[in-house]
Scaffold this active site. Structure first.
Site: not given
Ligand SMILES: [Fe+2]
Ligand SMILES: [Fe+2]
Length: 261
Positions: A8, A39, A68, A150
């Site tokens: 991420d 994200e 997200h 995720h």
């Molecule tokens: Fe994240």
């Molecule tokens: Fe996340």
């Protein structure tokens, strides 16, 4: 095939670190393909069109997303037409974009699938059955398949890896932002790690300013998250995959602490 997967990317800090570090890492590990989870790339929540281009320009081939995905409304305008960005495949039917994409590199087709967990997260379609369906759709075409799961719960990620062992080259966990030390090659040649970790501010709580997170825990009042400042971190894994069998021979964790970015 040497494949780099970056966890991420969080905010401006994450993008600056990526820009600064990616060329060196690619050289050092002779990387052929790079996938990154984006994200949190736009200020910690979601991604914009311009930020996606910025990430591609750094040398990332495919962007995966997570819970997200929809934080920036403009994602709906470009996610369907951009073949290099995917969102979790187990969102309900009719949602914009796709959960799987295929990338061709030096004559090898690499399938990338993004999934969202359901434990302690929004309840959506089953990630296990969705994975099976997506794999069946691309397996004739792709000798290499990479899954970004995720998810919050380690158990769910580990169960998915066990479920897909031998069917994909790697099951890589994202979302919890802390790199785990459980990287392994499962019995039938699938690489697994519970969480790759994040790329962004190192001195906050999962990338967010510590005081703000603490205020939320102490008061339960709504707060506005702001990203932490200070030192940074880059978390990633390198996979060494056999192009013909799709089996992973080696998974190597990368964790780089960055003082200035
Ligand atoms: Fe994240
Ligand atoms: Fe996340």
């Amino acid at each position: 095939m040497k494949l780099l997967f970056i966890g991420d990317i969080v905010g401006n800090a994450g993008r600056s670190i990526l820009k600064e570090q990616l060329p060196d890492i690619k050289r050092q590990f002779s990387i052929d393909v790079c996938i990154a989870n984006g994200e949190n790339a736009a200020g910690g929540r979601g991604i914009t069109y311009l930020i996606a281009q910025e990430i591609y320009d750094c040398g990332v081939d495919i962007i995966t997303l997570g819970n997200h995905t929809w934080a920036r409304k403009e994602i709906k305008n470009f996610i369907t037409s951009d073949s290099k960005i995917i969102r979790p495949a187990n969102y309900p039917k009719g949602v914009p974009g796709k959960g799987c994409t295929i990338l061709s590199m030096n004559g090898t087709s690499i399938g990338v699938i993004n999934l969202l967990g359901r434990v302690y997260m929004d309840s959506i379609e089953c990630p296990f059955r969705t994975a099976e369906k997506e794999i069946n759709a691309i397996k004739k075409q792709c000798s290499i398949i990479i899954v970004d799961i995720h998810a919050e719960a380690t158990s769910e990620k580990a169960a998915l890896a066990y479920f897909l062992d031998g069917k994909v080259s790697a099951v890589l966990g994202t979302h919890t932002h802390v790199q785990t030390a459980d990287e392994q090659i499962l019995k039938n040649g699938t690489a697994f790690i519970s969480d790759v970790g994040m790329t962004g501010p190192a001195e906050g709580i999962l990338g967010v300013d510590k005081e703000i997170v603490l205020e939320k825990f102490l008061t339960s009042l709504p707060v506005k998250f702001e990203l932490a400042e200070g030192k940074g971190i880059l978390n990633a894994v390198v996979l060494n995959i056999d192009n013909n069998t799709g089996k992973c021979n080696e998974i190597t964790r990368i964790q780089k602490k960055i003082n200035h970015y």
